[in-house]
Design a protein around this motif. Structure first.
Motif, PDB file in Angstrom:
ATOM      1  N   UNK A 271       0.830  -1.194   0.000  1.00  0.00           N
ATOM      2  CA  UNK A 271       0.000   0.000   0.000  1.00  0.00           C
ATOM      3  C   UNK A 271       0.874   1.257   0.000  1.00  0.00           C
ATOM      4  N   UNK A 272       0.592   2.220  -0.926  1.00  0.00           N
ATOM      5  CA  UNK A 272       1.395   3.446  -1.007  1.00  0.00           C
ATOM      6  C   UNK A 272       1.041   4.363   0.151  1.00  0.00           C
ATOM      7  N   UNK A 273       2.045   5.114   0.614  1.00  0.00           N
ATOM      8  CA  UNK A 273       1.736   6.019   1.724  1.00  0.00           C
ATOM      9  C   UNK A 273       1.056   7.275   1.196  1.00  0.00           C
ATOM     10  N   UNK A 274       0.178   7.796   2.011  1.00  0.00           N
ATOM     11  CA  UNK A 274      -0.637   8.945   1.618  1.00  0.00           C
ATOM     12  C   UNK A 274       0.090  10.228   1.996  1.00  0.00           C
ATOM     13  N   UNK A 275       0.238  11.115   1.038  1.00  0.00           N
ATOM     14  CA  UNK A 275       0.882  12.415   1.315  1.00  0.00           C
ATOM     15  C   UNK A 275      -0.166  13.455   1.702  1.00  0.00           C
ATOM     16  N   UNK A 276      -1.281  13.427   0.974  1.00  0.00           N
ATOM     17  CA  UNK A 276      -2.320  14.441   1.198  1.00  0.00           C
ATOM     18  C   UNK A 276      -3.639  13.750   1.530  1.00  0.00           C
ATOM     19  N   UNK A 277      -4.282  14.259   2.553  1.00  0.00           N
ATOM     20  CA  UNK A 277      -5.600  13.731   2.879  1.00  0.00           C
ATOM     21  C   UNK A 277      -6.517  14.895   3.266  1.00  0.00           C
ATOM     22  N   UNK A 278      -7.654  14.989   2.601  1.00  0.00           N
ATOM     23  CA  UNK A 278      -8.648  16.000   3.000  1.00  0.00           C
ATOM     24  C   UNK A 278      -9.967  15.289   3.272  1.00  0.00           C
ATOM     25  N   UNK A 279     -10.692  15.853   4.252  1.00  0.00           N
ATOM     26  CA  UNK A 279     -12.034  15.314   4.536  1.00  0.00           C
ATOM     27  C   UNK A 279     -12.967  16.497   4.761  1.00  0.00           C
ATOM     28  N   UNK A 280     -13.983  16.556   3.948  1.00  0.00           N
ATOM     29  CA  UNK A 280     -14.966  17.648   4.081  1.00  0.00           C
ATOM     30  C   UNK A 280     -14.342  19.017   3.870  1.00  0.00           C
ATOM     31  N   UNK A 281     -13.298  19.069   3.077  1.00  0.00           N
ATOM     32  CA  UNK A 281     -12.574  20.344   2.881  1.00  0.00           C
ATOM     33  C   UNK A 281     -13.467  21.348   2.145  1.00  0.00           C
ATOM     34  N   UNK A 282     -13.639  22.493   2.759  1.00  0.00           N
ATOM     35  CA  UNK A 282     -14.586  23.492   2.239  1.00  0.00           C
ATOM     36  C   UNK A 282     -13.937  24.867   2.246  1.00  0.00           C
ATOM     37  N   UNK A 283     -14.263  25.653   1.219  1.00  0.00           N
ATOM     38  CA  UNK A 283     -13.794  27.044   1.232  1.00  0.00           C
ATOM     39  C   UNK A 283     -14.923  27.937   0.749  1.00  0.00           C
ATOM     40  N   UNK A 284     -15.344  28.832   1.650  1.00  0.00           N
ATOM     41  CA  UNK A 284     -16.395  29.790   1.302  1.00  0.00           C
ATOM     42  C   UNK A 284     -15.784  31.180   1.195  1.00  0.00           C
ATOM     43  N   UNK A 285     -16.274  31.969   0.259  1.00  0.00           N
ATOM     44  CA  UNK A 285     -15.947  33.396   0.191  1.00  0.00           C
ATOM     45  C   UNK A 285     -17.253  34.138   0.406  1.00  0.00           C
ATOM     46  N   UNK A 286     -17.523  34.522   1.635  1.00  0.00           N
ATOM     47  CA  UNK A 286     -18.816  35.117   1.939  1.00  0.00           C
ATOM     48  C   UNK A 286     -19.890  34.057   1.771  1.00  0.00           C
ATOM     49  N   UNK A 287     -20.845  34.378   0.912  1.00  0.00           N
ATOM     50  CA  UNK A 287     -21.935  33.415   0.704  1.00  0.00           C
ATOM     51  C   UNK A 287     -21.641  32.459  -0.442  1.00  0.00           C
ATOM     52  N   UNK A 288     -20.528  32.711  -1.120  1.00  0.00           N
ATOM     53  CA  UNK A 288     -20.186  31.858  -2.266  1.00  0.00           C
ATOM     54  C   UNK A 288     -19.338  30.690  -1.781  1.00  0.00           C
ATOM     55  N   UNK A 289     -19.755  29.490  -2.144  1.00  0.00           N
ATOM     56  CA  UNK A 289     -19.008  28.300  -1.738  1.00  0.00           C
ATOM     57  C   UNK A 289     -18.144  27.867  -2.932  1.00  0.00           C
ATOM     58  N   UNK A 290     -16.830  28.200  -2.838  1.00  0.00           N
ATOM     59  CA  UNK A 290     -15.932  27.920  -3.962  1.00  0.00           C
ATOM     60  C   UNK A 290     -15.542  26.457  -3.995  1.00  0.00           C
ATOM     61  N   UNK A 291     -15.497  25.831  -2.821  1.00  0.00           N
ATOM     62  CA  UNK A 291     -15.151  24.404  -2.761  1.00  0.00           C
ATOM     63  C   UNK A 291     -16.073  23.743  -1.750  1.00  0.00           C
ATOM     64  N   UNK A 292     -16.870  22.803  -2.267  1.00  0.00           N
ATOM     65  CA  UNK A 292     -17.827  22.124  -1.384  1.00  0.00           C
ATOM     66  C   UNK A 292     -17.137  20.930  -0.749  1.00  0.00           C
ATOM     67  N   UNK A 293     -17.660  20.435   0.374  1.00  0.00           N
ATOM     68  CA  UNK A 293     -16.922  19.410   1.137  1.00  0.00           C
ATOM     69  C   UNK A 293     -16.301  18.346   0.239  1.00  0.00           C
TER      70      UNK A 293
END
Lengths: 390, 224
Positions: B1-23
């Motif tokens: 199994x390869x080792x994991x470098x990056x892991x995101x869970x539910x990663x979200x980025x909002x700019x005010x009311x605009x959701x640029x990246x949903x979970x």
């Protein structure tokens, strides 16, 4: 930004450079308003006298180059008559413009003409031993005009003077007859004697230390006091060479002069600070604009890993280099500006003040750093993502 | 199994009311080349900025190389960027008054100590040994991008991020840049995450994910 720093450093250098010159010039001007040291016999109240043989020593004291002039006086009450008019009056023997030679020193002209240039004289100064000038009020009462003679008598000694000038001062001098010291000494039967000496000296404003009683000072304090041109220490100098004398400042002159010079220096320093503050504001404004312009560059630095300290070091380093150059150029411009003002106002050239160079550079750096506080805060607040979008 | 470098869970980025990246849940293995595709405003660059420590998430979990990016201070984020990440920008973002080699040395300065010999070697590796003393204005778009690549790899990052690195290049220059990245990856073994509009460029990756309106809508492995 560089221009703001140069302007600020130039004006501050010019003000600070002129402050010294201005103080000196004003002090010289103030000397025209009267002597600031009175030398009297220690026992003046008991009719004591000073010796005129000690007078040349005044130009040999430690502060001799600060003594711009002095005049001896011998006072006596005599009978004076002109034509049919006669009265008792005061005769004053003095030097008018005497060539003085002191051992080991350059020749100098001393006398009333030097220390009291404000006297209004209608006629000429006495040159011969039997010439005199007469106060305007006394002349009026006696009905004397220039070219006429007055007869003076003291006990059984008589001296006839030819009046060569009428003196107007607005003061007690207008009631007196002024004649050469040696002639008056003979008339009064007081050879070699003088009643007082008025000394005009360039001094520094009195401060708390200068006002202290030297008798209560330690050796080091006394040396510091003695080697500072306070009016009291110059007076002490003179007192030391005039046998049996006590020398004291004429405070209404000395304190007015000191107060004026202190205020003048404060004014110049304040103006220099205002110039530096204006420069700091201008630097801040131009740096704020520069930070906006350089947002992408600062954002890039952050994006590739620069932390707050590294950003500050880079930007402040640039600012300090620019301000050092600005301080140097500002010093050179300020010297020229001060020289121009000095030539225009005092008709005198100004000696370059090298001590102002570090002052100008440090001032410029301080101004730049003070002016960079807000812009640096702005730079640190730049978000990499926003900054790179431009 | 390869080792994991990056892991995101539910990663979200909002700019005010605009959701640029949903979970978003995402795992990227060590040494993997991941391409991210999507049209403008799909959240590609937002994701890249979050992975590069240039921006902070509004919500969710993000761990890169064992670092929890949510809890890092400002200076901690700066250290993460200089020690862990190399970024290749579409607009190159070179300092215009510095020469090519000086642009590389600036990245060295913020990382540790500037070393001109090492910076020259990096430029020689990207084929710009003859352009060391040229300023960005004297270089072509492709050459500027290669300087940008040299700057990104000079501090041996574990994660190389590319935000449309060939977006401003012609076909020939694009191929040169991609071959170069491929060679460097083989030598340095770093992980690449590259945002692109170009399917040919995306095809250089081991895996491609597609974003639409802040949501990962599709995932393709090489050869699918």
């Amino acid at each position: 930004m560089l221009i703001s720093i140069i302007m600020g450093a130039s004006v501050a250098t010019a003000f600070l450079g002129l402050a010294g010159e201005l103080s000196f010039r004003i002090a010289m001007e103030m000397r025209n308003y009267g002597a600031n040291i009175l030398v009297e016999p220690m026992a003046a109240e008991q009719g004591g006298f000073l010796s005129d043989a000690d007078l040349p020593k005044i130009k040999t004291v430690f502060w001799r180059y600060n003594i711009t002039g002095f005049a001896p006086y011998l006072f006596g009450v005599i009978d004076i008559s002109a034509g049919t008019k006669r009265e008792k009056s005061v005769v004053t023997g003095t030097w008018f413009a005497r060539l003085l030679t002191s051992e080991g020193e350059d020749e100098s002209i001393q006398g009333v003409k030097v220390i009291a240039p404000w006297w209004g004289l209608s006629g000429t100064w006495p040159e011969a031993v039997n010439e005199a000038i007469i106060g305007a009020a006394l002349a009026k009462r006696l009905g004397v005009v220039s070219g006429e003679e007055v007869t003076t008598t003291k006990e059984r000694r008589t001296q006839i003077f030819r009046v060569v000038g009428i003196v107007t001062t607005g003061g007690y001098e207008e009631e007196q007859l002024f004649a050469p010291l040696a002639t008056v000494q003979s008339l009064l039967g007081a050879p070699g004697r003088i009643s007082r000496v008025l000394v005009s000296a360039l001094t520094v404003p009195m401060d708390d230390f200068g006002r202290r009683d030297p008798a209560g000072m330690s050796k080091e304090e006394y040396e510091k006091w003695y080697c500072t041109a306070y009016v009291t220490s110059v007076a002490k100098n003179v007192e030391e060479v005039m046998s049996g004398s006590r020398a004291k400042p004429i405070w209404q002159i000395a304190s007015a002069e000191g107060s004026l010079l202190t205020k003048l220096n404060r004014l110049m320093i304040l103006l220099a600070l205002l110039a530096l503050t204006a420069a700091a504001t201008a630097v801040s404004t131009s740096l704020m604009a520069s930070m906006t312009e350089r947002s992408p560059e600062i954002a890039l630095m952050k994006a590739i890993g620069a932390d707050s300290l590294q950003i500050i070091i880079v930007l402040l380093g640039e600012i300090l280099v620019i301000s050092s150059v600005g301080g140097l150029i500002g010093y050179l411009c300020g010297e020229q500006l001060a020289g121009f003002v000095s030539r225009s106002v005092f008709d005198a050239s100004l000696q370059p003040s090298l001590w102002l160079l570090p002052t100008a550079v440090v001032s410029a750096m301080t101004v730049a750093m003070a002016g960079s506080i807000m812009p640096l805060r702005k730079a640190l607040a730049i978000e990499p993502v926003q900054g790179l979008k431009g | 199994m390869m080792d994991v470098l990056i892991e995101t869970r539910g990663l979200t980025r909002n700019y005010g009311e605009i959701c640029a990246l949903k979970p978003l849940d995402l795992r990227v293995n060590n040494g993997e080349w991941l391409s991210i595709m999507g049209h403008s405003g799909s959240g590609k660059s937002t994701l890249l900025n979050l992975l590069g420590g240039l921006d902070r998430p509004s919500d969710g979990f993000i761990r890169v190389g064992g670092e929890d990016l949510r809890v890092l201070s400002e200076d901690g984020m700066a250290r993460y960027r200089r020690e862990f990440v190399g970024i290749i920008f579409q607009q190159h973002h070179l300092i215009p008054y510095l020469t090519a080699v000086e642009n590389i040395m600036m990245a060295q300065y913020f990382h540790s100590v500037p070393d001109e010999a090492e910076a020259r070697t990096a430029l020689e590796r990207v084929g710009l040994g003859h352009r060391l003393k040229n300023r960005p204005g004297e270089l072509s778009g492709g050459e500027q991008q290669r300087v940008c690549i040299a700057r990104a790899i000079i501090n041996s990052p574990r994660l190389l991020l590319g935000d449309e690195p060939t977006g401003n290049l012609d076909h020939g220059s694009t191929r040169v840049v991609m071959e170069l990245l491929s060679e460097l990856r083989a030598e340095e073994q770093f992980t690449i995450i590259m945002v692109t509009h170009n399917h040919e460029v995306a095809a250089w990756g081991d895996r491609t994910i597609y974003l639409d309106d802040g949501v990962m809508v599709r995932e393709e492995l090489k050869g699918d």
